[in-house]
Design a protein around this motif. Structure first.
Motif, PDB file in Angstrom:
ATOM      1  N   ASP A 129      18.021  14.545  15.621  1.00  8.53           N
ATOM      2  CA  ASP A 129      17.237  15.710  15.217  1.00  8.53           C
ATOM      3  C   ASP A 129      17.393  16.867  16.192  1.00  8.53           C
ATOM      4  O   ASP A 129      17.419  18.035  15.800  1.00  8.53           O
ATOM      5  N   TYR A 130      17.435  16.540  17.490  1.00  7.04           N
ATOM      6  CA  TYR A 130      17.484  17.550  18.534  1.00  7.04           C
ATOM      7  C   TYR A 130      18.491  17.142  19.610  1.00  7.04           C
ATOM      8  O   TYR A 130      18.725  15.954  19.845  1.00  7.04           O
ATOM      9  N   ILE A 131      19.011  18.164  20.301  1.00  5.99           N
ATOM     10  CA  ILE A 131      19.671  17.938  21.575  1.00  5.99           C
ATOM     11  C   ILE A 131      19.194  19.032  22.517  1.00  5.99           C
ATOM     12  O   ILE A 131      19.065  20.203  22.120  1.00  5.99           O
ATOM     13  N   ALA A 132      18.869  18.656  23.758  1.00  4.46           N
ATOM     14  CA  ALA A 132      18.238  19.581  24.707  1.00  4.46           C
ATOM     15  C   ALA A 132      19.232  20.007  25.782  1.00  4.46           C
ATOM     16  O   ALA A 132      19.475  19.261  26.742  1.00  4.46           O
ATOM     17  N   PRO A 133      19.812  21.207  25.641  1.00  4.19           N
ATOM     18  CA  PRO A 133      20.640  21.745  26.725  1.00  4.19           C
ATOM     19  C   PRO A 133      19.761  22.341  27.815  1.00  4.19           C
ATOM     20  O   PRO A 133      18.726  22.949  27.534  1.00  4.19           O
ATOM     21  N   TYR A 134      20.188  22.174  29.077  1.00  6.78           N
ATOM     22  CA  TYR A 134      19.394  22.601  30.224  1.00  6.78           C
ATOM     23  C   TYR A 134      19.889  23.965  30.706  1.00  6.78           C
ATOM     24  O   TYR A 134      20.784  24.062  31.550  1.00  6.78           O
ATOM     25  N   LEU A 135      19.294  25.013  30.184  1.00 10.69           N
ATOM     26  CA  LEU A 135      19.758  26.366  30.465  1.00 10.69           C
ATOM     27  C   LEU A 135      19.810  26.670  31.963  1.00 10.69           C
ATOM     28  O   LEU A 135      20.848  27.065  32.499  1.00 10.69           O
ATOM     29  N   GLY A 136      18.677  26.523  32.648  1.00  5.38           N
ATOM     30  CA  GLY A 136      18.630  26.879  34.063  1.00  5.38           C
ATOM     31  C   GLY A 136      19.570  26.044  34.906  1.00  5.38           C
ATOM     32  O   GLY A 136      20.233  26.562  35.814  1.00  5.38           O
ATOM     33  N   ARG A 137      19.656  24.773  34.606  1.00  5.91           N
ATOM     34  CA  ARG A 137      20.512  23.900  35.408  1.00  5.91           C
ATOM     35  C   ARG A 137      21.991  24.200  35.165  1.00  5.91           C
ATOM     36  O   ARG A 137      22.812  24.067  36.072  1.00  5.91           O
ATOM     37  N   ILE A 138      22.335  24.596  33.940  1.00  9.01           N
ATOM     38  CA  ILE A 138      23.721  25.022  33.677  1.00  9.01           C
ATOM     39  C   ILE A 138      24.040  26.258  34.504  1.00  9.01           C
ATOM     40  O   ILE A 138      25.111  26.353  35.126  1.00  9.01           O
ATOM     41  N   SER A 139      23.121  27.201  34.545  1.00  7.02           N
ATOM     42  CA  SER A 139      23.328  28.405  35.353  1.00  7.02           C
ATOM     43  C   SER A 139      23.421  28.069  36.839  1.00  7.02           C
ATOM     44  O   SER A 139      24.190  28.693  37.578  1.00  7.02           O
ATOM     45  N   ASP A 140      22.648  27.066  37.280  1.00  9.71           N
ATOM     46  CA  ASP A 140      22.694  26.661  38.684  1.00  9.71           C
ATOM     47  C   ASP A 140      24.071  26.134  39.082  1.00  9.71           C
ATOM     48  O   ASP A 140      24.420  26.141  40.270  1.00  9.71           O
ATOM     49  N   LEU A 141      24.848  25.673  38.115  1.00  7.18           N
ATOM     50  CA  LEU A 141      26.197  25.182  38.387  1.00  7.18           C
ATOM     51  C   LEU A 141      27.215  26.319  38.504  1.00  7.18           C
ATOM     52  O   LEU A 141      28.410  26.076  38.670  1.00  7.18           O
ATOM     53  N   GLY A 142      26.717  27.557  38.413  1.00  8.56           N
ATOM     54  CA  GLY A 142      27.602  28.701  38.518  1.00  8.56           C
ATOM     55  C   GLY A 142      28.213  29.138  37.205  1.00  8.56           C
ATOM     56  O   GLY A 142      29.130  29.963  37.181  1.00  8.56           O
ATOM     57  N   ARG A 143      27.706  28.615  36.102  1.00  5.56           N
ATOM     58  CA  ARG A 143      28.213  28.968  34.780  1.00  5.56           C
ATOM     59  C   ARG A 143      27.248  29.929  34.092  1.00  5.56           C
ATOM     60  O   ARG A 143      26.104  30.078  34.516  1.00  5.56           O
ATOM     61  N   ASP A 144      27.719  30.581  33.043  1.00 14.59           N
ATOM     62  CA  ASP A 144      26.888  31.495  32.270  1.00 14.59           C
ATOM     63  C   ASP A 144      26.090  30.668  31.264  1.00 14.59           C
ATOM     64  O   ASP A 144      26.581  30.319  30.195  1.00 14.59           O
ATOM     65  N   GLY A 145      24.848  30.350  31.635  1.00 12.63           N
ATOM     66  CA  GLY A 145      24.038  29.478  30.790  1.00 12.63           C
ATOM     67  C   GLY A 145      23.779  30.063  29.427  1.00 12.63           C
ATOM     68  O   GLY A 145      23.847  29.353  28.416  1.00 12.63           O
ATOM     69  N   HIS A 146      23.503  31.364  29.356  1.00 10.44           N
ATOM     70  CA  HIS A 146      23.224  31.988  28.066  1.00 10.44           C
ATOM     71  C   HIS A 146      24.448  31.928  27.157  1.00 10.44           C
ATOM     72  O   HIS A 146      24.326  31.626  25.972  1.00 10.44           O
ATOM     73  N   ALA A 147      25.626  32.191  27.714  1.00 10.51           N
ATOM     74  CA  ALA A 147      26.851  32.134  26.910  1.00 10.51           C
ATOM     75  C   ALA A 147      27.130  30.718  26.439  1.00 10.51           C
ATOM     76  O   ALA A 147      27.571  30.498  25.303  1.00 10.51           O
ATOM     77  N   ASN A 148      26.883  29.736  27.308  1.00 12.45           N
ATOM     78  CA  ASN A 148      27.105  28.341  26.924  1.00 12.45           C
ATOM     79  C   ASN A 148      26.193  27.924  25.783  1.00 12.45           C
ATOM     80  O   ASN A 148      26.626  27.252  24.842  1.00 12.45           O
ATOM     81  N   LEU A 149      24.927  28.318  25.838  1.00 12.89           N
ATOM     82  CA  LEU A 149      23.997  27.926  24.772  1.00 12.89           C
ATOM     83  C   LEU A 149      24.291  28.671  23.482  1.00 12.89           C
ATOM     84  O   LEU A 149      24.140  28.111  22.397  1.00 12.89           O
ATOM     85  N   THR A 150      24.718  29.925  23.589  1.00 10.94           N
ATOM     86  CA  THR A 150      25.115  30.649  22.381  1.00 10.94           C
ATOM     87  C   THR A 150      26.296  29.961  21.716  1.00 10.94           C
ATOM     88  O   THR A 150      26.351  29.835  20.484  1.00 10.94           O
ATOM     89  N   ARG A 151      27.227  29.487  22.527  1.00  9.83           N
ATOM     90  CA  ARG A 151      28.375  28.758  21.968  1.00  9.83           C
ATOM     91  C   ARG A 151      27.923  27.462  21.298  1.00  9.83           C
ATOM     92  O   ARG A 151      28.409  27.104  20.222  1.00  9.83           O
ATOM     93  N   MET A 152      26.991  26.756  21.921  1.00  8.68           N
ATOM     94  CA  MET A 152      26.461  25.535  21.305  1.00  8.68           C
ATOM     95  C   MET A 152      25.851  25.831  19.942  1.00  8.68           C
ATOM     96  O   MET A 152      26.056  25.089  18.973  1.00  8.68           O
ATOM     97  N   GLN A 153      25.081  26.918  19.864  1.00  6.53           N
ATOM     98  CA  GLN A 153      24.459  27.282  18.591  1.00  6.53           C
ATOM     99  C   GLN A 153      25.517  27.593  17.542  1.00  6.53           C
ATOM    100  O   GLN A 153      25.373  27.208  16.373  1.00  6.53           O
ATOM    101  N   ARG A 154      26.569  28.258  17.922  1.00  8.48           N
ATOM    102  CA  ARG A 154      27.633  28.571  16.973  1.00  8.48           C
ATOM    103  C   ARG A 154      28.333  27.311  16.488  1.00  8.48           C
ATOM    104  O   ARG A 154      28.755  27.226  15.332  1.00  8.48           O
ATOM    105  N   ILE A 155      28.450  26.329  17.381  1.00  6.97           N
ATOM    106  CA  ILE A 155      29.039  25.051  16.975  1.00  6.97           C
ATOM    107  C   ILE A 155      28.172  24.396  15.899  1.00  6.97           C
ATOM    108  O   ILE A 155      28.678  23.925  14.879  1.00  6.97           O
ATOM    109  N   VAL A 156      26.861  24.361  16.132  1.00 11.41           N
ATOM    110  CA  VAL A 156      25.951  23.762  15.143  1.00 11.41           C
ATOM    111  C   VAL A 156      26.088  24.479  13.805  1.00 11.41           C
ATOM    112  O   VAL A 156      26.197  23.847  12.741  1.00 11.41           O
ATOM    113  N   GLU A 157      26.093  25.798  13.828  1.00 14.62           N
ATOM    114  CA  GLU A 157      26.184  26.564  12.586  1.00 14.62           C
ATOM    115  C   GLU A 157      27.528  26.386  11.914  1.00 14.62           C
ATOM    116  O   GLU A 157      27.610  26.305  10.681  1.00 14.62           O
ATOM    117  N   SER A 158      28.608  26.272  12.687  1.00 13.65           N
ATOM    118  CA  SER A 158      29.933  26.087  12.110  1.00 13.65           C
ATOM    119  C   SER A 158      30.071  24.723  11.451  1.00 13.65           C
ATOM    120  O   SER A 158      30.652  24.597  10.375  1.00 13.65           O
TER     121      SER A 158
END
Length: 231
Positions: A129-158
């Motif tokens: 039903d759900y999967i929980a991405p960790y926005l802040g922790r992704i950003s803490d790894l030096g990655r663009d957390g917002h861009a990563n989650l937007t990509r995840m959402q596009r995957i779900v919609e695709s």
């Protein structure tokens, strides 16, 4: 899909403060949050917490399984309130194996600890039903957390678009996967991701408080009260 907010806390006093407001569909917890709230992580105590959350109006309670037997623990958690408990499992091989069995038994599942867009495909394939991405922790790894989650959402919609026989596309199918965004650090995170089409968030009591702590709004409300007294 409509906006869903869940309260990310294992503190019953926070539940009592926020659940009656009607803002939150339910509560998400995990062993770390239980420890921080000085709440024991065992089935007997989780049964008491579940009863309290439901009494306060929670429609969903997301409880994380733990230990060597994730499936057994997940089954026990689900029985605390059948149909109202979402069993949280890490998106690992062990978690996926337990999730497959639980989903086959009709138990709702939420995958946790999502850090990579490709992990969303695993949750779709298994019918969670759900999967929980960790926005802040992704950003803490030096990655663009917002861009990563937007990509995840596009995957779900695709996946929904290209798979007409996938979950959620038939009247008798289970609902489509939702990204349950976790580890938000500020209200602005919520606004930025909502603008990109994400609609399901679990937020801390601190962020819930911050959403109402908009100084110009508070100043305007105070002015209204002063003006009312002067008329």
């Amino acid at each position: 899909m409509a906006l869903r907010l869940l309260l990310d806390s294992a503190d019953p006093s926070a539940w009592a403060e926020w659940l009656p407001t009607g803002l939150f569909r339910g509560v998400t917890t995990n062993p770390t949050l239980l420890r921080r709230a000085a709440q024991p992580c065992n089935l007997e105590h989780l049964a008491e917490l579940t009863a309290r959350a439901l009494e306060l109006g929670a429609e969903e309670l997301h409880l994380q399984a733990w230990g060597a037997d994730l499936l057994g623990c997940g089954r026990a958690l689900a029985q605390l309130a059948p149909g109202r408990i979402w069993v949280k499992l890490p998106i690992t091989r062990a978690g996926a194996a337990a999730a497959r069995a639980l989903i086959a038994e009709g138990c709702p599942v939420t995958f946790t600890a999502c850090y990579e867009p490709a992990q969303v495909l695993l949750a779709v394939a298994l019918g969670a039903d759900y999967i929980a991405p960790y926005l802040g922790r992704i950003s803490d790894l030096g990655r663009d957390g917002h861009a990563n989650l937007t990509r995840m959402q596009r995957i779900v919609e695709s996946v929904r678009r290209v798979d007409p026989d996938g979950p959620g596309d038939r009247p008798d199918a289970s609902p489509p996967l939702r990204l349950l965004v976790a580890s938000l650090r500020s209200p602005n995170d919520l606004a930025l991701l909502a603008a990109e089409g994400l609609d399901t968030f679990t937020i801390s009591p601190d962020i819930a408080t911050a959403l109402f702590a908009v100084e110009p709004t508070l100043a305007a409300a105070a002015q209204f009260e002063r003006d009312a007294e002067d008329t």
